[in-house]
Scaffold this active site. Structure first.
Site, PDB file in Angstrom:
ATOM      1  N   GLU B 127      40.143  19.568 -14.686  1.00 26.25           N
ATOM      2  CA  GLU B 127      38.706  19.659 -14.434  1.00 26.25           C
ATOM      3  C   GLU B 127      37.914  18.752 -15.360  1.00 26.25           C
ATOM      4  O   GLU B 127      36.903  18.167 -14.969  1.00 26.25           O
ATOM      5  CB  GLU B 127      38.224  21.103 -14.641  1.00 26.25           C
ATOM      6  CG  GLU B 127      38.451  21.978 -13.440  1.00 26.25           C
ATOM      7  CD  GLU B 127      37.986  23.395 -13.698  1.00 26.25           C
ATOM      8  OE1 GLU B 127      37.003  23.571 -14.448  1.00 26.25           O
ATOM      9  OE2 GLU B 127      38.623  24.315 -13.169  1.00 26.25           O
ATOM     10  N   HIS B 183      44.581  30.421 -18.510  1.00 23.80           N
ATOM     11  CA  HIS B 183      44.707  30.173 -17.072  1.00 23.80           C
ATOM     12  C   HIS B 183      46.033  29.501 -16.742  1.00 23.80           C
ATOM     13  O   HIS B 183      46.757  29.902 -15.849  1.00 23.80           O
ATOM     14  CB  HIS B 183      43.531  29.314 -16.593  1.00 23.80           C
ATOM     15  CG  HIS B 183      43.401  29.299 -15.117  1.00 23.80           C
ATOM     16  ND1 HIS B 183      44.250  28.568 -14.321  1.00 23.80           N
ATOM     17  CD2 HIS B 183      42.546  29.937 -14.293  1.00 23.80           C
ATOM     18  CE1 HIS B 183      43.914  28.760 -13.058  1.00 23.80           C
ATOM     19  NE2 HIS B 183      42.880  29.594 -13.009  1.00 23.80           N
ATOM     20  N   GLU B 213      49.137  30.810 -14.653  1.00 33.15           N
ATOM     21  CA  GLU B 213      49.733  29.848 -13.721  1.00 33.15           C
ATOM     22  C   GLU B 213      50.563  28.749 -14.383  1.00 33.15           C
ATOM     23  O   GLU B 213      50.955  27.799 -13.721  1.00 33.15           O
ATOM     24  CB  GLU B 213      48.615  29.196 -12.886  1.00 33.15           C
ATOM     25  CG  GLU B 213      48.002  30.165 -11.904  1.00 33.15           C
ATOM     26  CD  GLU B 213      46.763  29.622 -11.222  1.00 33.15           C
ATOM     27  OE1 GLU B 213      46.525  28.405 -11.281  1.00 33.15           O
ATOM     28  OE2 GLU B 213      46.031  30.431 -10.631  1.00 33.15           O
ATOM     29  N   VAL B 241      34.621  32.569 -19.802  1.00 35.58           N
ATOM     30  CA  VAL B 241      33.972  33.679 -19.111  1.00 35.58           C
ATOM     31  C   VAL B 241      35.020  34.734 -18.756  1.00 35.58           C
ATOM     32  O   VAL B 241      36.099  34.396 -18.280  1.00 35.58           O
ATOM     33  CB  VAL B 241      33.320  33.152 -17.809  1.00 35.58           C
ATOM     34  CG1 VAL B 241      32.796  34.293 -16.965  1.00 35.58           C
ATOM     35  CG2 VAL B 241      32.201  32.177 -18.132  1.00 35.58           C
ATOM     36  N   HIS B 245      39.696  36.714 -13.272  1.00 37.37           N
ATOM     37  CA  HIS B 245      41.031  36.715 -13.886  1.00 37.37           C
ATOM     38  C   HIS B 245      41.150  37.817 -14.930  1.00 37.37           C
ATOM     39  O   HIS B 245      42.136  38.546 -14.965  1.00 37.37           O
ATOM     40  CB  HIS B 245      41.319  35.361 -14.546  1.00 37.37           C
ATOM     41  CG  HIS B 245      41.768  34.325 -13.573  1.00 37.37           C
ATOM     42  ND1 HIS B 245      42.901  34.484 -12.792  1.00 37.37           N
ATOM     43  CD2 HIS B 245      41.264  33.115 -13.252  1.00 37.37           C
ATOM     44  CE1 HIS B 245      43.050  33.422 -12.031  1.00 37.37           C
ATOM     45  NE2 HIS B 245      42.073  32.573 -12.277  1.00 37.37           N
TER      46      HIS B 245
END
Lengths: 482, 301
Positions: B127, B183, B213, B241, B245
């Site tokens: 990202e 993540h 992941e 945040v 998840h």
């Protein structure tokens, strides 16, 4: 230039001949329709006369509710293809998928189905697709019950098409008997709850009183606070309500139910509670905001009963989550324990979505137990207990089993108690003389130290079975410490 | 003959249409040269975004406010990278948020001369790469445009983050550890997680890092917990945040949530549902990254 004109002319002739030919074939079909006797003959929901000689043996269903109902009618083998996002029952995952939106009708024609089931929406969005199938000589039947009144008629049409009239009658009889049972239970409740049902968070839409969710509220003994709504257009089950009217009734709304699982669905618990002014709503103050999946409350399938039952549990947990009937000196089975813990935790039943199946699940996957059938009465409790991790399933040779009728050992039960609670270790350790025979030593020690289960002569007896009485007693103790 | 006439008419109409379209597009490319104002400086804070209002307030907005206060000469602007969240906020809550391109276009049109883009990303992953590509397209549109680095970039960042996390971890008992849920990514920056895990060990903090992941997995972490005789686990999100998840994959009552998996292994589990963005020291780290970016001179040309 002459050449050019000739070309145009020939193209036009081509078009005209196509028109002529299709015209011809249509009339021949109609003629033969008049001459022959058909076993299956009715007008479908696209106002088309359906005339079919024999019940279908190779069916492609392009709408999830049709697929689900056909399985209910026992059409496991006859269904050769389903819609792209059909996932219920889990058996459909093994079937070939077809997508009317982008796919070439040829992919369906190649399968040589004798029946393709659609709904009017498909015909409206892809008329070319439907026409291509019809041209290939495939029976395309479009069905969709616009209101709950039409449910019987719809199921019966499905049964004509598949030669399952007896099964359909039996299912419908059972379905209405069960609805009557619920009505019987809810009709004499004195203090009925006031309910607001949110169908979409955009413009705060609700549903009309005669919609499926509207009727479910009534059957489950709730009072719809938005019973004064008018549908957005005639015949629609959706109605705009708006924040102002909701907030006017803030003090009256005991229970707030939001529908999820569709585009433009209702809000989730979080988004509802943070809306400006919504903190004045009684249901939000009392933590009585619930989410229900559209598939069990707005879709014309037999799972509507699940939706009604879920509403009962939301409205009157003291009645519908009561498990005191198990407070007896008999060993409990695993499926009974599943029911007890789901009721104890007020856990909603699990409704799978296509997103759920896109992910790999390490432990259990919904609907995969070899020994719990979709028609099993306790399947919802079993699935809710396992998908929430409270009770484990088993895997053998890549197949999943729940062993619903097996009894529950004390050690298994101790683990269930630990997983569904927030029990912490405490300093005073009670001596367990047979702890060596226990597999999950830490868990059992904590359960005993916290006095949620008791020892007999200092022994835990991990392999002994628990009775309903034992279970109820432990749960009472658990709620007293939590 | 008639057909010919119609054809001619059709062709001429098509030509005319094409000409008109050509005209309008030519007019579109002819842009007004906006005069850049040397006093107009902006800090653009970019995050993935969240539709959870209360969480947004204490994480993303708290970081934005800190950055806003730290740089009074710079006007603070916001952008989210998630189109789904932007759409949801607009339709549901009537909140308009720009995506990075829109935000930069606006700054350009308004005559800003300097822009510092500070992303609230945790790592230099996919990202962040995407954001860098967007920002690079605007390098000639401003006198100066710089990017502040993500949370975990330099070795010092790892040290600083461990110090920051010590505050939220608090005192741990001997048999107790914290497990951070990251993540995880297919991007090579996935190594960030193991590096942080290593730094925890180096700095003597009983905390481990796992990912949903990527690598390390929860199983890898469980092996370590068992080896080190850990009995109690505090689960914390390694995400700015605490959204879906954290609430579901980490702390949810779901069979494969980290809480359930750890409990089945007999661990006593506590969950901490606060994103990194709430940690004041983490907020300060982002401020420092933006400061460093401002100091950088434009070296090109």
């Amino acid at each position: 230039m002459v050449k050019y004109n000739m070309k145009i002319l020939s193209i036009m002739i081509c078009f005209a001949s196509i028109l002529l030919f299709t015209g011809c074939s249509d009339t021949t079909q109609n003629n033969s329709a008049d001459n022959k006797e058909y076993k299956i003959s009715f007008v479908d929901d696209d106002q088309k006369q359906i005339n079919i000689a024999e019940p279908a043996k190779k069916i492609i269903s392009l709408y999830s509710a049709h697929t689900e109902n056909l399985y209910k009618l026992g059409m496991d083998d006859e269904i050769i293809g389903v819609g792209k996002s059909d996932i219920y029952p889990a058996k459909v995952l093994e079937k070939k998928k077809f997508d009317y939106k982008n796919a070439d009708p040829e992919s369906i024609i190649l399968e040589e189905p004798d029946l393709v089931l659609i709904r009017p929406f498909i015909n409206r969005s892809r008329p070319d697709f439907v026409q291509a199938l019809e041209k290939a000589g495939i029976n395309v039947v479009s069905l969709y019950p616009e209101s709950f009144d039409e449910f019987d008629d719809y199921i019966k049409k499905l049964s004509f098409l598949t030669g399952t009239e007896d099964k359909a009658n039996e299912l419908l009889k059972d379905f209405y008997a069960k609805i009557d049972d619920v009505k019987e239970k809810t009709k004499n409740i004195d203090d009925k709850v006031n309910v607001y049902f949110e169908s979409s968070e955009q413009d705060y839409k609700t549903v009309t009183v005669d919609s499926m969710p509207g009727m479910a509220i009534d059957i489950a003994g709730g009072i719809n606070v938005a019973s004064d709504v008018k549908p957005i257009k005639e015949g629609s089950s959706i109605a705009s309500y708006g924040t102002e009217r909701i907030l006017e009734k803030a003090d009256d709304i005991d229970v707030f139910v939001s529908q999820n699982g569709v585009m433009n669905a209702g809000g989730n618990k979080h988004s509802i509670t943070i809306r400006p002014g919504f903190d004045t709503i009684k249901a939000i103050k009392n933590d009585r905001v619930y989410v229900i999946n559209q598939k069990i409350i707005s879709s014309p399938t037999f799972r509507y009963l699940d939706g009604i039952n879920e509403m009962c549990r939301m409205f009157y947990p003291e009645i519908f989550d009561d498990y005191s009937k198990y407070d007896v000196d008999e060993d409990v089975t695993r499926e009974e324990l599943a029911e007890i813990v789901v009721k104890f935790k007020h856990k909603p039943v699990f409704v799978p979505t296509s997103k759920y199946y896109r992910k790999d699940h390490k432990g259990h996957t919904y609907g995969m137990f070899e020994d719990v059938d979709m028609n099993d009465e306790k399947i919802n409790f079993v699935e809710a207990a396992v998908t929430s991790g409270y009770i484990d399933g088993f895997k053998e040779d890549d197949k999943e089993y729940f062993y619903p009728n097996k009894k529950v050992t004390r050690e298994e039960f101790a683990k269930v108690l630990f997983i569904m609670s927030d029990i912490k270790p405490i300093d005073t350790k009670i001596n367990i003389s047979d702890i060596a025979e226990v597999e999950n030593k830490k868990i059992v020690q904590m359960i005993i130290d916290n006095k949620i289960m008791t020892l007999k002569n200092n022994k835990f007896n991990p392999k002994e079975y628990v009775t309903g009485k034992d279970v109820v007693k432990s749960l009472d103790l658990l709620s007293s410490i939590n | 003959m008639r057909i010919k006439k119609y054809l001619a008419l059709l062709v001429s109409m098509m030509l005319l249409g094409g000409m008109l379209a050509g005209c309008s597009s030519a007019a579109g490319t002819e842009e007004k040269e906006v005069k850049k104002d040397p006093n107009k400086k902006a800090i653009l804070v970019v995050s993935f975004g969240t539709s959870y209002a209360d969480t947004r307030k204490v994480t993303i907005e708290a970081c934005e406010e800190k950055l806003d206060k730290a740089f009074p000469d710079y006007e603070m602007r916001r952008a989210f990278t998630s189109n789904i969240i932007i759409k949801k906020l607009k339709e549901r809550d009537g909140i308009e948020v720009d995506e990075p391109t829109q935000a930069l276009e606006k700054l350009k049109a308004e005559g800003f001369s300097e822009v510092v883009v500070q992303s609230l990303h945790v790592m230099n992953g996919a990202e962040y790469d995407d954001l860098t590509a967007v920002v690079n397209q605007y390098k000639d549109d401003f006198d100066k445009i710089k990017m502040g680095s993500p949370l975990l970039t330099s070795v010092q960042d790892y040290k600083d983050l461990v110090e920051a996390l010590k505050v939220q971890i608090g005192e741990l008992e001997e048999n107790e550890a914290v497990v951070f849920m990251g993540h995880g990514t297919h991007h090579y920056a996935n190594a960030t997680y193991s590096c942080l895990d290593y730094m925890f060990e180096d700095m003597g903090v009983n905390a481990y890092v796992g990912t949903v992941e990527g690598y390390p997995t929860l199983d890898n972490v469980i092996n370590k917990l068992k080896k080190n005789n850990i009995e109690k686990v505090k689960l914390m999100p390694l995400m700015v945040v605490a959204g879906d998840h954290a609430n579901n994959d980490m702390a949810g009552d779901e069979e494969d949530s980290w809480k359930s998996v750890l409990k089945k292994e007999g661990f006593v589990v506590e969950t901490y549902l606060h994103g990194l963005g709430e940690n004041e020291k983490v907020q300060d780290m982002y401020v420092n990254h933006a400061k460093e970016a401002m100091k950088e001179e434009t070296t090109e040309e």
